[in-house]
Design a protein around this motif. Structure first.
Motif, PDB file in Angstrom:
ATOM      1  N   UNK A 419       0.815  -1.441   0.093  1.00 16.75           N
ATOM      2  CA  UNK A 419      -0.280   0.189   0.017  1.00 16.75           C
ATOM      3  C   UNK A 419       0.588   1.330   0.480  1.00 16.75           C
ATOM      4  N   UNK A 420       1.650   1.408   0.784  1.00 23.39           N
ATOM      5  CA  UNK A 420       2.324   2.176   0.677  1.00 23.39           C
ATOM      6  C   UNK A 420       3.002   2.432  -0.312  1.00 23.39           C
ATOM      7  N   UNK A 421       3.491   1.189  -1.269  1.00 20.99           N
ATOM      8  CA  UNK A 421       4.708   1.906  -2.215  1.00 20.99           C
ATOM      9  C   UNK A 421       3.457   1.630  -3.914  1.00 20.99           C
ATOM     10  N   UNK A 422       3.213   1.699  -3.765  1.00 21.98           N
ATOM     11  CA  UNK A 422       1.521   2.829  -4.489  1.00 21.98           C
ATOM     12  C   UNK A 422       1.822   3.558  -3.963  1.00 21.98           C
ATOM     13  N   UNK A 423       1.305   4.285  -2.915  1.00 22.39           N
ATOM     14  CA  UNK A 423       0.795   5.701  -2.388  1.00 22.39           C
ATOM     15  C   UNK A 423       1.661   7.014  -3.269  1.00 22.39           C
ATOM     16  N   UNK A 428       1.971  10.170  -3.223  1.00 28.28           N
ATOM     17  CA  UNK A 428       1.530  10.545  -1.969  1.00 28.28           C
ATOM     18  C   UNK A 428       2.609  10.349  -0.306  1.00 28.28           C
ATOM     19  N   UNK A 429       2.953  10.738   0.242  1.00 28.12           N
ATOM     20  CA  UNK A 429       3.567  10.061   0.981  1.00 28.12           C
ATOM     21  C   UNK A 429       2.790  10.115   2.293  1.00 28.12           C
ATOM     22  N   UNK A 430       3.151   8.537   3.235  1.00 29.31           N
ATOM     23  CA  UNK A 430       2.099   8.146   3.991  1.00 29.31           C
ATOM     24  C   UNK A 430       3.664   7.114   5.417  1.00 29.31           C
ATOM     25  N   UNK A 431       3.304   6.958   6.898  1.00 26.18           N
ATOM     26  CA  UNK A 431       4.239   5.969   6.933  1.00 26.18           C
ATOM     27  C   UNK A 431       4.036   4.401   7.062  1.00 26.18           C
ATOM     28  N   UNK A 432       5.040   4.088   6.919  1.00 18.68           N
ATOM     29  CA  UNK A 432       4.896   2.532   7.089  1.00 18.68           C
ATOM     30  C   UNK A 432       5.177   2.279   8.101  1.00 18.68           C
ATOM     31  N   UNK A 433       4.277   1.456   9.225  1.00 16.33           N
ATOM     32  CA  UNK A 433       4.903   1.143  10.196  1.00 16.33           C
ATOM     33  C   UNK A 433       4.426  -0.139  10.701  1.00 16.33           C
ATOM     34  N   UNK A 434       4.796  -1.323  10.269  1.00 18.08           N
ATOM     35  CA  UNK A 434       4.656  -2.368  10.112  1.00 18.08           C
ATOM     36  C   UNK A 434       3.859  -2.823   9.912  1.00 18.08           C
ATOM     37  N   UNK A 459      -6.940   4.214  -4.371  1.00 20.31           N
ATOM     38  CA  UNK A 459      -6.211   3.063  -5.113  1.00 20.31           C
ATOM     39  C   UNK A 459      -5.112   2.891  -4.861  1.00 20.31           C
ATOM     40  N   UNK A 460      -4.614   3.146  -4.039  1.00 22.22           N
ATOM     41  CA  UNK A 460      -3.303   2.081  -3.883  1.00 22.22           C
ATOM     42  C   UNK A 460      -4.345   0.629  -2.590  1.00 22.22           C
ATOM     43  N   UNK A 461      -4.812   0.479  -1.794  1.00 21.66           N
ATOM     44  CA  UNK A 461      -5.447  -0.149  -1.101  1.00 21.66           C
ATOM     45  C   UNK A 461      -6.251  -1.075  -2.407  1.00 21.66           C
ATOM     46  N   UNK A 462      -6.977  -0.971  -3.667  1.00 22.63           N
ATOM     47  CA  UNK A 462      -7.651  -1.712  -4.548  1.00 22.63           C
ATOM     48  C   UNK A 462      -6.336  -2.198  -4.944  1.00 22.63           C
ATOM     49  N   UNK A 463      -5.408  -1.885  -5.532  1.00 20.59           N
ATOM     50  CA  UNK A 463      -4.116  -2.614  -5.991  1.00 20.59           C
ATOM     51  C   UNK A 463      -3.474  -3.350  -5.357  1.00 20.59           C
ATOM     52  N   UNK A 464      -3.713  -3.125  -3.741  1.00 17.80           N
ATOM     53  CA  UNK A 464      -2.545  -4.350  -2.859  1.00 17.80           C
ATOM     54  C   UNK A 464      -3.852  -5.231  -2.771  1.00 17.80           C
ATOM     55  N   UNK A 465      -5.189  -5.224  -2.987  1.00 14.06           N
ATOM     56  CA  UNK A 465      -6.000  -5.874  -2.873  1.00 14.06           C
ATOM     57  C   UNK A 465      -5.947  -7.043  -4.128  1.00 14.06           C
ATOM     58  N   UNK A 466      -5.694  -6.313  -4.820  1.00 15.90           N
ATOM     59  CA  UNK A 466      -5.376  -7.115  -6.658  1.00 15.90           C
ATOM     60  C   UNK A 466      -4.557  -7.987  -6.540  1.00 15.90           C
TER      61      UNK A 466
END
Length: 473
Positions: A419-423, A428-434, A459-466
């Protein structure tokens, strides 16, 4: 005078060896905080070179919406000329002078005055440090000094919580309760004790808020009885646990634990490094949101909007007066502080930061857009790889899971990293932690940019779900 010349081979090497790119230099020479040592020297960092408002630009020119505010701290956004000018003006006037003993600077004195005006109750004494970690460390030392000077050195034990985060020094890491951070370093275990994580998620818990609260209070009472109230110096608590996963305690927890501390003569330290300076819509959330007047408050990060490193311990008159009254005649010196405590340039920036926040009603803006931010984020719960969404005003997180077992297991962490990578790919920068995607945008964020964050995350969540469905995770 004889001139020394390089040999031809040395000159040739100097001229023909290409300079490392910033990314290459970073990989070769920088040891980052919380670096993954298994990839040391091989990982390529995203090098940010410019920033303005709520957006940053990498060394290749790509633009990103910064949904993490640097590290919870870039509250007024990037490129504020007023803060840069305050920095430059003070540096020209006087860049530094020692704060030790009976020496000071005007910016430090004025900032201490302003902080005492903004703080709740009688927190009128300020001890300046270099960051949140050194402020927490100093607060613990003050608590220890407070009781030792009264002839009670045994009153030294500290209560913290699992999933708390209080800093990166030896003692503050010992206070922190994040299991993932417990590696091969050494930690203080003699006088540091951890209560259960107070996070309560109504969407996922099988306990009501009231039941969870009672469970936490019963445990705290039992811990105090086991250690002995006469042995406990203080309880340190973030009003909302930030880096531990944006964990919100059940309603009434802050006031109830404060009352327990009062009942047993235990000092209450509120770590507002993240929740202070507007993140929850107030300069300090302890009283305005949670109805408590702590013995000490820790502040940093938003204190200067990240433009300068600075931390502070706000100390109640009750504590500071007791320190002076109980100071032993033979050793009355308060031997705690740092070369850069109350640094004039940092304090000048903090004063300008407070002025801008008041002029532009930044706290009011956070109270306005914060609920909208959380409301929009909660729409993402419709995606089956979202376990939960939690947060308060402009601090929040999206917790990912594969649909099997919740929590920070390998599969869920890999999913969140996707999800982070797609963002990031989408700007878009989010902070991945665990297995979390943590968000803490600059406080100047507006509704259109909140909508952009939600759309990109969706969109990132949809891609990761796929990817998960295709077996690619």
């Amino acid at each position: 005078m004889e001139t020394l010349a390089h040999s031809p081979s040395e000159m040739e090497t100097a001229e023909t060896t290409p300079a490392e790119t910033a990314s290459e230099a970073d990989a070769r020479h920088v040891l980052h905080p919380w670096a993954d040592l298994s990839g040391l020297g091989e990982q390529t960092s995203l090098v940010i070179s410019q920033a303005k408002g709520v957006r940053v630009h990498d060394s290749s020119g790509k633009t990103y919406l910064d949904a993490i505010g640097g590290m919870w701290c870039m509250t007024l956004g990037y490129g504020r000329e007023e803060l840069a000018e305050a920095m430059a003006d003070q540096a020209r006037r006087m860049a530094y002078y020692t704060p030790f003993g009976d020496l000071s600077s005007e910016p430090a004195a004025r900032l201490a005055e302003r902080l005492s005006q903004l703080a709740p109750g009688d927190l009128n004494r300020v001890h300046f440090t270099t960051c949140g970690s050194t402020a927490v460390e100093s607060a613990i030392r003050i608590a220890h000094y407070h009781f030792a000077a009264q002839g009670r050195p045994e009153k030294r034990h500290i209560l913290s919580r699992i999933n708390a985060y209080h800093g990166g020094t030896y003692l503050t890491q010992s206070l922190s309760g994040k299991d993932a951070d417990r590696t091969h370093f050494q930690y203080e275990t003699d006088f540091v004790h951890h209560l259960s994580s107070p996070g309560h998620d109504p969407d996922r818990s099988n306990l009501s808020g009231a039941e969870k609260l009672q469970q936490l209070l019963d445990e705290m009472e039992a811990k105090i009885a086991r250690i002995g109230a006469d042995n406990i110096a203080c309880f340190i608590a973030e009003p909302i646990l930030a880096s531990g996963g944006v964990l919100t305690p059940p309603e009434g927890y802050q006031k109830a634990t404060f009352d327990l501390c009062r009942k047993h003569g235990i000092l209450y330290i509120s770590d507002e490094v993240v929740t202070g300076f507007g993140r929850l819509g107030h300069f300090f959330a302890s009283e305005a949101r949670f109805g408590i007047q702590p013995d000490m408050i820790i502040t940093a990060k938003g204190l200067t909007s990240g433009y300068q490193p600075l931390g502070a311990v706000l100390i109640s008159d009750r504590i500071s007066d007791a320190l002076a009254e109980a100071a032993p005649k033979d050793k009355p010196v308060f031997s705690n502080g740092f070369t850069y405590s109350g640094h004039p340039v940092a304090c000048a920036v903090a004063l300008a930061n407070i002025e801008i926040m008041e002029q532009e009603d930044i706290c009011g803006h956070a109270r306005d857009v914060g609920p909208y931010f959380i409301q929009r984020l909660r729409e993402l719960r419709d995606n089956p790889i979202v376990y939960t969404v939690r947060g308060d005003h402009l601090m929040a997180c999206v917790e990912c899971w594969t649909g099997e077992e919740a929590g920070p297991n390998a599969a869920n962490i890999a999913l969140a990293q996707k999800v982070d990578a797609y963002c990031q790919e989408a700007g878009l920068l989010v902070r991945p932690y665990e297995n979390l995607c943590i968000l803490s945008p600059p406080l100047i964020i507006d509704r259109p940019d909140i909508d952009r964050i939600i759309a990109t995350l969706s969109d990132a969540l949809a891609q990761a779900k796929a990817d998960l469905a295709a077996g690619d995770i």
